[in-house]
Scaffold this active site. Structure first.
Site, PDB file in Angstrom:
ATOM      1  N   GLN A   1      22.057  24.550 132.072  1.00  0.00           N
ATOM      2  CA  GLN A   1      23.361  25.026 131.470  1.00  0.00           C
ATOM      3  C   GLN A   1      22.904  24.657 129.814  1.00  0.00           C
ATOM      4  O   GLN A   1      22.332  23.565 129.450  1.00  0.00           O
ATOM      5  CB  GLN A   1      24.682  24.362 131.390  1.00  0.00           C
ATOM      6  CG  GLN A   1      25.880  24.913 130.666  1.00  0.00           C
ATOM      7  CD  GLN A   1      27.030  24.233 130.678  1.00  0.00           C
ATOM      8  OE1 GLN A   1      27.260  23.038 130.102  1.00  0.00           O
ATOM      9  NE2 GLN A   1      27.977  24.596 131.227  1.00  0.00           N
TER      10      GLN A   1
ATOM     11  N   TYR B   1      32.360  24.922 122.043  1.00  0.00           N
ATOM     12  CA  TYR B   1      31.198  24.917 121.477  1.00  0.00           C
ATOM     13  C   TYR B   1      30.691  26.268 120.743  1.00  0.00           C
ATOM     14  O   TYR B   1      31.479  27.190 120.468  1.00  0.00           O
ATOM     15  CB  TYR B   1      30.133  24.537 122.578  1.00  0.00           C
ATOM     16  CG  TYR B   1      30.604  23.157 123.114  1.00  0.00           C
ATOM     17  CD1 TYR B   1      30.845  22.040 122.430  1.00  0.00           C
ATOM     18  CD2 TYR B   1      30.460  23.119 124.318  1.00  0.00           C
ATOM     19  CE1 TYR B   1      31.301  20.810 123.077  1.00  0.00           C
ATOM     20  CE2 TYR B   1      30.859  21.941 125.115  1.00  0.00           C
ATOM     21  CZ  TYR B   1      31.213  20.777 124.283  1.00  0.00           C
ATOM     22  OH  TYR B   1      31.360  19.695 124.904  1.00  0.00           O
TER      23      TYR B   1
ATOM     24  N   ARG C   1      29.595  30.598 131.231  1.00  0.00           N
ATOM     25  CA  ARG C   1      30.668  29.766 131.803  1.00  0.00           C
ATOM     26  C   ARG C   1      31.630  30.110 130.682  1.00  0.00           C
ATOM     27  O   ARG C   1      31.537  30.027 129.395  1.00  0.00           O
ATOM     28  CB  ARG C   1      30.245  28.325 131.492  1.00  0.00           C
ATOM     29  CG  ARG C   1      31.292  27.214 131.500  1.00  0.00           C
ATOM     30  CD  ARG C   1      31.568  26.827 132.845  1.00  0.00           C
ATOM     31  NE  ARG C   1      32.263  25.802 133.010  1.00  0.00           N
ATOM     32  CZ  ARG C   1      33.185  25.551 133.724  1.00  0.00           C
ATOM     33  NH1 ARG C   1      33.726  26.385 134.350  1.00  0.00           N
ATOM     34  NH2 ARG C   1      33.556  24.143 133.944  1.00  0.00           N
TER      35      ARG C   1
ATOM     36  N   ARG D   1      33.981  16.883 139.779  1.00  0.00           N
ATOM     37  CA  ARG D   1      34.589  15.162 140.051  1.00  0.00           C
ATOM     38  C   ARG D   1      34.397  14.980 141.317  1.00  0.00           C
ATOM     39  O   ARG D   1      33.769  13.680 141.493  1.00  0.00           O
ATOM     40  CB  ARG D   1      36.166  15.275 139.730  1.00  0.00           C
ATOM     41  CG  ARG D   1      36.432  15.345 138.248  1.00  0.00           C
ATOM     42  CD  ARG D   1      37.965  15.354 137.908  1.00  0.00           C
ATOM     43  NE  ARG D   1      38.879  16.392 138.623  1.00  0.00           N
ATOM     44  CZ  ARG D   1      38.846  17.341 137.977  1.00  0.00           C
ATOM     45  NH1 ARG D   1      38.767  17.624 136.865  1.00  0.00           N
ATOM     46  NH2 ARG D   1      39.718  18.352 138.669  1.00  0.00           N
TER      47      ARG D   1
END
Length: 372
Positions: free
Chosen positions: A107, A189, A236, A321
């Protein structure tokens, strides 16, 4: 996913093709910042062990990695810029190939205004579409919690250079053994900063109308695709995500326009998370505007993931997670075993604790067998 009928988990373990990426199963390891890079912003032996432990995933999307020095914002995050960083990542991808059949994608994460000089190189600076600081703070090893910088607005003539940094980073990622790259266009971002009017108040060809605000992301994806092939490039998204002081009054229009523009490129996939905005179905939104494969993300367990795939909502599901404390997540899902929880206090701390020391099922069994 409770509205979907119960289904077998078998769908999770079927192979699938995402562009040029061949996945042995539909279980994806989502990218997660873990702040373990060394003093040279390179991954080390811990990274090789960490990703190698999780190599049964059909696809590993490695953590957000800066494509140029100005793109670093957080402490101990890696880059893919210097020869040393490329060599270090090559050792990581080699370990993954040795341990399993996972495809690997890196990424690319340029944080833009979400940065502090205390975490950047001396010759780096914080840049963004406009000179508007994000409200909030981030952690620095040297100064603790510090406010995010007021960025310098990029000159129009500089933007091509930022995009070139992404293009070169994609080439570097391939040289490091990755099968592709993913453009991080969420979490406040740089690409998302260009998308939204709250952070982009430019009056040139990269700001103002929605058609101009999407231009940076479109041109970056075109550059990445030209460098390594569109079938090796992912995107993404999290429509409506307010993280890092972002506000989108009409995410359906924003992301609909963006996806309409990039759909003809033939990207490998879009990885999309559930929207935190009530009433917005991010999965359906992306499906309406993008004809390629979808990786669904956020809050899935094994049953929910299998249901979503069976219902045609996406081609694969990414887990974040659950992969932290379950290095053998694929095996645990296949055997429908209980999933371990993770220790939040060690998410971003240096060292092996809370990173590579979570046991797999086989480790637990051997420990139990050795007890008197």
């Amino acid at each position: 996913m409770s509205s979907l009928a119960p289904t077998s988990l078998d769908r999770l373990f079927e192979p699938v093709q995402l562009g040029e990426l061949r996945l042995a199963n539909r279980i994806v390891m989502a990218p997660m910042t873990r702040s373990r890079a060394d003093a040279f912003d390179a991954p080390g032996d811990l990274h090789a062990a960490y990703y190698g432990q999780r190599a049964d995933a059909g696809l590993i999307v490695a953590e957000g990695t800066y494509p140029s020095p100005d793109g670093k914002g957080y402490c101990r995050t890696p880059g893919i810029v210097t020869p040393q960083q490329v060599d270090a990542w090559r050792r990581v991808t080699a370990q993954v190939r040795q341990q399993g059949a996972a495809s690997t994608v890196l990424q690319l994460m340029h944080v833009g205004r979400v940065a502090s000089r205390h975490n950047q190189a001396a010759d780096a600076e914080t840049v963004a579409p406009s000179a508007i600081a994000a409200r909030g703070s981030l952690f620095s090893d040297t100064h603790g919690m510090v406010p995010m910088e007021v960025p310098r607005a990029l000159e129009t003539t500089e933007i091509a250079g930022v995009i070139e940094g992404y293009r070169q980073a994609a080439l570097n990622a391939r040289a490091a053994g990755f099968d592709g790259v993913e453009l991080h266009c969420s979490s406040g971002y740089l690409p998302m900063q260009f998308l939204l009017a709250c952070s982009n108040q430019r009056q040139d060809g990269y700001g103002g109308s929605l058609a101009k605000r999407i231009r940076f992301v479109v041109e970056t994806l075109e550059a990445l695709s030209g460098a390594i092939g569109a079938g090796r490039v992912g995107l993404r998204l999290i429509p409506g995500n307010p993280y890092n002081d972002m506000q989108d009054d009409d995410p359906a229009a924003t992301y609909g326009a963006l996806l309409d523009a990039v759909d003809p490129l033939g990207l490998a996939y879009v990885q999309v998370s559930r929207s935190p905005q009530p009433g917005l179905d991010a999965f359906a939104l992306v499906r309406r505007h993008f004809r390629g494969p979808l990786i669904l993300n956020d809050g899935f367990d094994g049953q929910g993931a299998a249901q979503a795939i069976a219902a045609g909502l996406g081609e694969a599901v990414s887990f974040a997670r659950h992969f932290i404390a379950n290095p053998d997540l694929v095996e645990r899902l296949r055997e429908q075993r209980a999933l371990a929880g993770f220790d939040r206090s060690t998410l971003y701390t240096p060292g092996a604790r809370g990173y590579t020391d979570y046991p797999a099922l086989g480790d637990i069994a051997r420990t139990q067998e050795c007890r008197p």
